[in-house]
Design a protein around this motif. Structure first.
Motif, PDB file in Angstrom:
ATOM      1  N   SER A 140     -11.021   4.491   5.853  1.00  0.00           N
ATOM      2  CA  SER A 140     -12.257   4.036   6.628  1.00  0.00           C
ATOM      3  C   SER A 140     -13.652   4.195   5.821  1.00  0.00           C
ATOM      4  O   SER A 140     -13.431   4.448   4.669  1.00  0.00           O
ATOM      5  CB  SER A 140     -12.563   4.932   7.833  1.00  0.00           C
ATOM      6  N   PHE A 141     -14.573   3.872   6.426  1.00  0.00           N
ATOM      7  CA  PHE A 141     -16.061   3.657   5.860  1.00  0.00           C
ATOM      8  C   PHE A 141     -16.233   5.166   5.386  1.00  0.00           C
ATOM      9  O   PHE A 141     -17.440   5.391   4.480  1.00  0.00           O
ATOM     10  CB  PHE A 141     -17.043   3.368   6.882  1.00  0.00           C
TER      11      PHE A 141
ATOM     12  N   VAL B 224       0.652   1.931  -7.294  1.00  0.00           N
ATOM     13  CA  VAL B 224       0.572   0.769  -8.433  1.00  0.00           C
ATOM     14  C   VAL B 224       0.519   1.317  -9.754  1.00  0.00           C
ATOM     15  O   VAL B 224      -0.224   2.284  -9.991  1.00  0.00           O
ATOM     16  CB  VAL B 224      -0.912  -0.061  -8.123  1.00  0.00           C
TER      17      VAL B 224
ATOM     18  N   ASP C 227      -4.887   1.063   2.276  1.00  0.00           N
ATOM     19  CA  ASP C 227      -3.764   2.086   2.794  1.00  0.00           C
ATOM     20  C   ASP C 227      -4.146   2.215   4.397  1.00  0.00           C
ATOM     21  O   ASP C 227      -5.106   1.707   5.048  1.00  0.00           O
ATOM     22  CB  ASP C 227      -3.956   3.526   2.191  1.00  0.00           C
ATOM     23  N   GLU C 228      -3.175   2.928   4.980  1.00  0.00           N
ATOM     24  CA  GLU C 228      -3.219   2.981   6.563  1.00  0.00           C
ATOM     25  C   GLU C 228      -4.350   4.147   6.834  1.00  0.00           C
ATOM     26  O   GLU C 228      -4.635   5.057   5.920  1.00  0.00           O
ATOM     27  CB  GLU C 228      -2.141   3.642   7.144  1.00  0.00           C
ATOM     28  N   GLY C 229      -5.464   3.885   7.560  1.00  0.00           N
ATOM     29  CA  GLY C 229      -6.308   4.918   7.924  1.00  0.00           C
ATOM     30  C   GLY C 229      -7.566   5.070   6.900  1.00  0.00           C
ATOM     31  O   GLY C 229      -8.261   6.027   7.217  1.00  0.00           O
TER      32      GLY C 229
ATOM     33  N   SER D 151      -1.802   6.219  -5.637  1.00  0.00           N
ATOM     34  CA  SER D 151      -1.645   4.888  -5.880  1.00  0.00           C
ATOM     35  C   SER D 151      -0.056   4.556  -6.261  1.00  0.00           C
ATOM     36  O   SER D 151       0.380   5.201  -6.642  1.00  0.00           O
ATOM     37  CB  SER D 151      -2.418   4.432  -7.015  1.00  0.00           C
TER      38      SER D 151
ATOM     39  N   PRO E 270       0.940  -1.163   0.099  1.00  0.00           N
ATOM     40  CA  PRO E 270       0.006   0.055  -0.063  1.00  0.00           C
ATOM     41  C   PRO E 270       1.021   1.207  -0.234  1.00  0.00           C
ATOM     42  O   PRO E 270       2.072   1.193   0.462  1.00  0.00           O
ATOM     43  CB  PRO E 270      -0.734  -0.147   1.312  1.00  0.00           C
ATOM     44  N   PRO E 271       0.450   2.391  -0.571  1.00  0.00           N
ATOM     45  CA  PRO E 271      -1.075   2.533  -0.843  1.00  0.00           C
ATOM     46  C   PRO E 271      -1.363   1.944  -2.180  1.00  0.00           C
ATOM     47  O   PRO E 271      -0.790   2.104  -3.185  1.00  0.00           O
ATOM     48  CB  PRO E 271      -1.102   4.160  -1.032  1.00  0.00           C
ATOM     49  N   VAL E 272      -2.680   1.269  -2.022  1.00  0.00           N
ATOM     50  CA  VAL E 272      -3.127   0.508  -3.402  1.00  0.00           C
ATOM     51  C   VAL E 272      -4.220   1.405  -3.871  1.00  0.00           C
ATOM     52  O   VAL E 272      -5.308   1.415  -2.812  1.00  0.00           O
ATOM     53  CB  VAL E 272      -3.140  -0.721  -3.242  1.00  0.00           C
TER      54      VAL E 272
ATOM     55  N   ARG F  96     -11.632   0.408  17.876  1.00  0.00           N
ATOM     56  CA  ARG F  96     -11.327  -0.296  16.546  1.00  0.00           C
ATOM     57  C   ARG F  96     -12.707  -0.003  15.653  1.00  0.00           C
ATOM     58  O   ARG F  96     -12.542   0.230  14.339  1.00  0.00           O
ATOM     59  CB  ARG F  96     -11.369  -1.838  16.568  1.00  0.00           C
TER      60      ARG F  96
ATOM     61  N   PRO G  56     -10.688  -8.304   6.564  1.00  0.00           N
ATOM     62  CA  PRO G  56      -9.207  -8.617   7.054  1.00  0.00           C
ATOM     63  C   PRO G  56      -8.606  -9.735   6.597  1.00  0.00           C
ATOM     64  O   PRO G  56      -7.608  -9.927   6.411  1.00  0.00           O
ATOM     65  CB  PRO G  56      -9.541  -8.455   8.654  1.00  0.00           C
TER      66      PRO G  56
ATOM     67  N   SER H  75      -3.608  -6.695   8.594  1.00  0.00           N
ATOM     68  CA  SER H  75      -4.890  -6.175   8.727  1.00  0.00           C
ATOM     69  C   SER H  75      -5.197  -5.431   9.750  1.00  0.00           C
ATOM     70  O   SER H  75      -6.127  -4.613   9.968  1.00  0.00           O
ATOM     71  CB  SER H  75      -6.041  -7.256   8.676  1.00  0.00           C
ATOM     72  N   GLU H  76      -4.231  -5.005  10.982  1.00  0.00           N
ATOM     73  CA  GLU H  76      -4.465  -4.269  12.019  1.00  0.00           C
ATOM     74  C   GLU H  76      -3.843  -3.170  11.524  1.00  0.00           C
ATOM     75  O   GLU H  76      -4.523  -1.856  11.848  1.00  0.00           O
ATOM     76  CB  GLU H  76      -3.745  -4.811  13.129  1.00  0.00           C
ATOM     77  N   ARG H  77      -2.933  -3.147  10.701  1.00  0.00           N
ATOM     78  CA  ARG H  77      -2.372  -1.723  10.157  1.00  0.00           C
ATOM     79  C   ARG H  77      -3.198  -1.167   9.059  1.00  0.00           C
ATOM     80  O   ARG H  77      -3.025   0.240   8.780  1.00  0.00           O
ATOM     81  CB  ARG H  77      -0.809  -1.920   9.950  1.00  0.00           C
ATOM     82  N   TYR H  78      -3.646  -1.843   8.106  1.00  0.00           N
ATOM     83  CA  TYR H  78      -4.071  -1.436   6.929  1.00  0.00           C
ATOM     84  C   TYR H  78      -5.597  -1.933   6.839  1.00  0.00           C
ATOM     85  O   TYR H  78      -5.951  -2.865   7.197  1.00  0.00           O
ATOM     86  CB  TYR H  78      -3.498  -1.994   5.613  1.00  0.00           C
ATOM     87  N   THR H  79      -6.271  -0.819   5.965  1.00  0.00           N
ATOM     88  CA  THR H  79      -7.583  -1.043   6.006  1.00  0.00           C
ATOM     89  C   THR H  79      -7.981  -0.605   4.423  1.00  0.00           C
ATOM     90  O   THR H  79      -7.153  -0.337   3.807  1.00  0.00           O
ATOM     91  CB  THR H  79      -8.680  -0.294   6.835  1.00  0.00           C
TER      92      THR H  79
ATOM     93  N   LEU I  63     -12.137   1.930  11.858  1.00  0.00           N
ATOM     94  CA  LEU I  63     -12.337   1.092  10.512  1.00  0.00           C
ATOM     95  C   LEU I  63     -13.972   2.027   9.826  1.00  0.00           C
ATOM     96  O   LEU I  63     -14.099   2.256   8.859  1.00  0.00           O
ATOM     97  CB  LEU I  63     -13.275  -0.209  10.707  1.00  0.00           C
ATOM     98  N   LEU I  64     -14.579   2.686  10.793  1.00  0.00           N
ATOM     99  CA  LEU I  64     -15.952   3.339  10.446  1.00  0.00           C
ATOM    100  C   LEU I  64     -15.545   4.911  10.121  1.00  0.00           C
ATOM    101  O   LEU I  64     -16.391   5.390   9.353  1.00  0.00           O
ATOM    102  CB  LEU I  64     -16.894   3.309  11.221  1.00  0.00           C
TER     103      LEU I  64
ATOM    104  N   MET J 196     -16.174  -2.601   2.794  1.00  0.00           N
ATOM    105  CA  MET J 196     -14.716  -2.478   3.365  1.00  0.00           C
ATOM    106  C   MET J 196     -13.940  -3.828   3.405  1.00  0.00           C
ATOM    107  O   MET J 196     -14.719  -4.668   3.477  1.00  0.00           O
ATOM    108  CB  MET J 196     -14.572  -2.081   4.945  1.00  0.00           C
TER     109      MET J 196
END
Ligand SMILES: [Zn+2]
Lengths: 342, 798
Positions: free
Chosen positions: A219-220, B499, A215-217, B497, A182-184, B425, A288, A298-302, B429-430, A285
């Protein structure tokens, strides 16, 4: 001196004749006034050196100015007459022009390019992958359980025990995550295969377009921002968008994105089954487990991912009733959408 | 999956608006595909009391009724043909002008000479059942003139739910009501069973054993893998018959046909609690015993639909002491089925392993409401409650008694699953911080039991949610219960990106654009078809024999598309395609054996007029010929295969493109096809798309000196090609020859037989100085000498 100025004034009157003059008359006027030998104005100018310095200055200025006016007017009239001369009498200008064969890109190609272009503005690059895949890439790395109904051999075309024609472009998500850190941010267009016989809304082969951001961080909120922005760019700036729960093995939370029905603009019609909404894409999303299967922490990247069907989008946007038209390649169909080539 | 609004209302104890409910379910858990009103068409029907029944003056079978329908004009006369009409009772009444289901509009008309003002209706006429024996007697206190729909609870809505595969809990009314309750702040309470008494069910507990006996029936669980938990109850002394109206109407409201009180009761529990049950006749059970085991090879059972099924050891069979009576979880046998004569009942309440059921269903191509639910996973922990309620219901509607506590075999009992959730968490995520209290409230609202554990939440997952196994599943619950729409869609910074774009996509875009500009339409054909070469890759499970192979070339598919165009009378067809072709792999691909080699190919077909006709040209526009083909082939090769050389094909038909390694990378020729007589000749080309980096174009100074031009007509003996002449001419004339182009060919009189005359236009230039005419003449003469020496080519005598 006074006489001279008076005759200049008289001469000035004759400027009015020029815009009405035809070709012959214009040449006469030109000779009569500006003619090198006996032109009236030429004569006046020739006579100037004989005047007293004061008078020469006054009359000379006026005469030269008048000469320029005549030249300009005659010149303009000559151009006007020359342009009119290009009119060919008896030619019907409503007759058709000389044509050339036209060609054009397939509508699905155009829709795919249009979507990829929008995502390029949002920072996504464009990647592709093979059409024959292993079960690992097509299913297991994407968190499909071993006994998932999608693995039914009757729904996919198999080429070997473990090799099948991909049923979605999602395997390219895995290949990308295995290859790049990442970043992808990628969009993945491509042909996919399902074991559905042809009918007006099904084809064993169709185009799919997926996207993936990891990437890191992320979110939804980023997920909603990106896909809403796409919908507003693809449809219109005031298009209403909604996200609702769905289920895919490779996303969690999963969502379906609907946009305001483009036919009734939300008031309800048969196309949208009276809901006012059109289902555009499945998304969510990134699960993981998918990241873990690709060796991504999967803890670091979402991240988020989505998939959509350019054939279906083209059908609903352009009112095409039967998916088979895309494959039949009747030139009359292809021609209808050739005008969209940019 | 159909749920009834009225049924949900009974579970929630409050009224629901159909549209709002559909919207809420769609946004929270499962899309509502349709909301179908039930019986709304009975809007015009009224409740009416018959005051007096007299014989019809002209017909024995008809009666003349004086009816109070609440109208201000007082009682009216209605002719009635039903034998069961009685004075003093109330019936549905359709007044003149009312429209009945099926579109019948009532008119005032004479029946056998007497005017009838409307009609008293049977259940069938109202679309409420098949009963046509008489008019529908109403059990209502509503006054005459009241709307039938207000007096009799039949108006309803069906919600057609698209339930996601991970949510088996939504396959019943209780599960859907639970979601609504969470949104409405209400509670779900099972409605009391009319005439029911929970006390008829003796209390029971699971036993960690694989066998037991209940009321004389021996139960042996020999396949605990296929049936991890298995419960049997015996009910004796009941009477099979018609279901009470309330039960029948619940089932019809979800599109189920009532059958008998026992079957209807099990169906009711299925739709209320998502627990499939199976009832079978104790009298027909040999042993009497219930044996749960893997089926034996080739073991046969005739299922309820009358078809004989052959089972395999991959399936679980429910047997009596001798043979199978049920394909577990899928369908029972006709033989053991409950009938009118049944008095003693064995009731099965089981959990069957989902994968096992899915494979069985697939293998037998037999599915049922039960298999559908077992496949997705039912509530393992809720089974005792479902069995209790089923027994209570059966006893309430069919009588009988349970003499011994049901048997609950659960060899390896399971505890509810606990999943841990880190509140931070959720925010991670959200993208929105959700307060810990809100998380707890949201999860609790649909049955999760939440307790703090260190910095985390320990969340106990209810049995009806087999899908929730990881922290992220709980985060999804928080997101959807809070509402996806409550999250903003604001832009936040992101990194571009890492990529790179796939280079092939740029190349294909350029190819497509150029071919479109050259007048070709892009086609997208199906990669599946008949075998088109020895290296064709076979699909193991094709849809048809005609689509059994993957293409190795694009051209055959394009030719079929041209033929399709011809069949639509399209004469001018120019198509191209870029797409993947497949060849049998050599086993060393990235995917190992079985994977084909993929290659992107570019192909084009052309037939018809060279250009569209125009009225300024009297003559017919010529059709495209091989020279048009050559032009487009050169264009395609230049685009798709940088650096490939063109040559005349070895067989002398058309051309080939040759790659740097000498391999043939493209071909062009006239094509065989199934052409109508009016069609023009068809040509085609195909080139492999290779990713050569195009050389960067460098600027060449524009010459300031004038060229010197010469036209040279040469006589070529048979067998000498223009290419050979050009090549020698260039070599001999040297670097000052700037251009050399053929502009004419002549065959015929004035030149020796067997020869032809070809004319070249040459252009010489020296960028540094102006050339002398004599100098150019010497260069041309030198070239002509070489041509004469090497090829016997001479200048044509004029
Ligand atoms: Zn609509």
């Amino acid at each position: 001196m006074r006489d001279l100025l008076a005759s200049l004034d008289g001469l000035r009157e004759r400027l009015r004749e020029i815009p009405q003059a035809d070709e012959r008359r214009l040449q006469e006027l030109k000779t009569e006034i500006l003619g090198r030998k006996a032109g009236v104005l030429t004569d006046i100018l020739k006579a100037l050196p004989g005047l007293a310095p004061e008078a020469r200055k006054a009359a000379g200025g006026a005469a030269n100015a008048l000469k320029r006016e005549f030249e300009t007017a005659i010149d303009a009239r000559e151009r006007e007459l020359a342009h009119a001369a290009r009119r060919i009498p008896g030619v019907d200008l409503t007759m058709p022009g000389r044509p050339q064969w036209r060609g054009g890109l397939h509508l699905v190609t155009q829709v795919v390019d249009e979507i990829c272009e929008i995502f390029r503005e949002l920072g996504f690059t464009r990647v592709v992958g093979p059409e024959a895949e292993t079960e690992r890439y097509n299913f297991f790395a994407l968190n499909f359980p071993r006994d998932h109904p999608a693995l039914d051999a009757q729904d996919s075309f198999y080429l070997g025990d473990d090799v099948l024609l991909r049923t979605h472009t999602s395997p390219v998500q895995i290949r990308t995550l295995e290859t790049y850190r990442p970043p992808v941010r990628v969009v993945i267009p491509g042909q996919v295969y399902r074991r559905d016989p042809f009918d007006p809304s099904h084809s064993p082969v169709f185009e799919q377009l997926e996207g993936l951001a990891v990437d890191e961080g992320l979110s939804f909120v980023d997920f909603k921002a990106t896909l809403s922005a796409f919908a507003r760019k693809f449809f219109s700036a005031d298009t209403q968008v909604r996200f609702r729960p769905s289920f895919f093995p490779f996303t969690e939370p999963s969502a379906e994105m609907d946009v305001q029905c483009q036919i009734c603009m939300g008031s309800g019609c048969p196309t949208c089954k009276q809901t006012g909404w059109m289902e555009i894409l499945g998304s969510g999303m990134v699960h993981p487990a998918v990241l873990e299967n690709c060796g991504v922490d999967s803890e670091r990247y979402t991240g988020f991912a989505w998939g959509m069907g350019p054939h279906r989008i083209a059908m609903s946007r352009h009112g095409i009733p039967d998916i088979r038209l895309f494959f039949e390649s009747d030139v009359r169909f292809l021609e209808q959408f050739a005008g969209l080539v940019r | 999956m159909i749920v009834s609004r009225r049924w949900l209302e009974a579970l929630l104890g409050c009224a629901l608006d159909a549209r709002e409910t559909a919207e809420r379910l769609t946004m929270q858990c499962a899309a509502v595909d349709a909301v179908l009103p039930l019986h709304q068409e009975l809007d015009g029907v009224l409740v009416a009391r018959v005051l007096e029944v007299r014989p019809h003056p002209n017909a024995d079978r008809l009666s003349l009724c004086l009816v109070d329908a609440g109208g201000a004009e007082g009682p009216i006369e209605v002719v009635c043909g039903a034998p069961n009409v009685q004075a003093g009772k109330t019936y549905p009444y359709a007044p003149v002008g009312a429209v009945l289901p099926g579109g019948l509009k009532l008119e005032r008309k004479k029946i056998r000479g007497v005017v009838s003002n409307g009609m008293l209706c049977s259940a069938r006429e109202l679309g409420l059942g098949l009963d046509h024996e008489g008019i529908l007697e109403l059990d209502t206190t509503a006054a005459p003139g009241a709307r039938f729909l207000d007096a009799v609870p039949v108006a309803d809505h069906q919600f057609v739910l698209d339930v996601n595969a991970n949510r088996p809990d939504l396959l019943c009314h209780k599960g859907v009501a639970r979601e609504l309750a969470a949104a409405l702040g209400a509670a779900v309470k099972l409605p009391a069973i009319p005439g029911g008494n929970p006390a008829v069910v003796p209390s029971f507990r699971p036993v960690a054993a694989a066998q037991g006996v209940v009321d004389g029936v021996e139960v042996r669980l020999e396949d605990p893998e296929g049936a991890p938990r298995y419960m049997i109850a015996v009910i004796r002394g009941m009477t099979v018959g018609k279901s009470p109206a309330w039960l029948a109407s619940r089932l019809t409201a979800v599109g189920q046909r009532p059958i008998n009180n026992v079957v209807d009761a099990t169906n009711y529990i299925l739709h209320e609690l998502n627990q499939p049950l199976h009832a079978f006749d104790l009298a027909r059970l040999r042993g009497p015993a219930v044996v749960v085991r893997r089926a034996r090879p080739m073991e046969r059972v005739v299922t309820l639909d009358g078809v004989e099924r052959t089972m395999t050891p991959d399936m679980t069979a429910i047997c009596d002491a001798e043979r199978p009576t049920i394909v577990a979880g899928v369908m029972g046998s006709a033989e053991s089925e409950v009938s009118e004569a049944t008095t003693d009942l064995v009731l099965e309440c089981a959990y069957f392993q989902p994968t096992r059921i899915r494979r069985t269903r697939r293998a037998l191509e037999l599915s049922s409401d039960s298999s559908y639910r077992f496949e997705r996973g039912i509530d393992l922990l809720g089974m005792p409650d479902a069995l209790r309620r089923a027994i209570e219901l059966i006893v309430a509607v069919a009588g009988g008694a349970v003499r011994e506590p049901p048997l609950d075999l659960w060899p390896q009992p399971e505890q509810p699953r606990t999943v841990f959730l880190r509140p931070e968490r959720v925010a991670h995520l959200l993208g929105v911080s959700v307060a810990r209290g809100e998380i707890e409230r949201l999860l609790s609202s649909v049955g999760f039991v939440v307790a703090p554990k260190d910095e985390r939440l320990a969340v106990q997952v209810p049995g009806w949610r087999p899908d929730v196994t990881r922290e992220v599943d709980l985060i999804e619950e928080v997101a959807r219960l809070r509402g996806y729409d409550t999250f903003p869609d604001e832009w936040r910074p992101f990194r571009p990106s890492a990529v790179p774009d796939a280079p092939v996509e740029h190349l294909l875009a350029r190819i497509r654009e150029q071919l479109a500009r050259a007048g070709f339409y892009e086609a997208r054909t199906i990669p599946l078809g008949p075998a088109d070469g020895p290296e064709s890759v076979e699909v193991l499970n094709p849809l048809s024999a005609e689509e059994r192979y993957l293409r190795t070339r694009l051209l055959p598919g394009l030719v079929r598309r041209v033929e399709h165009n011809w069949s639509n009378r399209n004469r001018d067809v120019r198509l191209f395609e870029v797409g993947t072709v497949f060849r049998r792999g050599k086993g060393q691909g990235a995917m190992g054996t079985g994977a084909p080699e993929e290659q992107v190919s570019l192909a084009g077909v052309l037939t018809g007029a060279r250009r569209p006709p125009h009225w300024t040209e009297a003559a017919k526009v010529p059709d495209m010929d091989i020279w048009d083909l050559k032009q487009h082939f050169e264009l395609a090769v230049g685009l798709a295969c940088q650096g490939a050389a063109m040559q005349v094909a070895a067989d002398g038909v058309g051309w080939e493109a040759v790659g740097a390694g000498g391999e043939i990378v493209g071909r062009a020729s006239a094509l065989e096809s199934d052409a109508p007589v009016w069609a023009a000749p068809l040509f085609g080309f195909e080139v492999r798309v290779g990713l050569g980096a195009p050389a960067l174009q460098q600027y060449r100074p524009l010459p300031a000196t004038p060229p010197v031009e010469r036209d040279v007509a040469l006589v070529l003996p048979a067998g000498v090609t223009a290419a050979a002449v050009s090549e020698r001419f260039r070599r001999a004339a040297g670097p000052l020859l700037e251009r050399l182009e053929v502009f004419d060919e002549y065959r015929g009189d004035n030149i020796p037989a067997g020869t032809r005359s070809v004319a070249w236009h040459c252009s010489f230039r020296d960028p540094a100085r102006t050339l002398e005419q004599a100098e150019v003449d010497r260069l041309v003469a030198a070239a002509l000498r070489v041509l004469e020496d090497e090829l016997d080519v001479r200048r044509r005598e004029s």
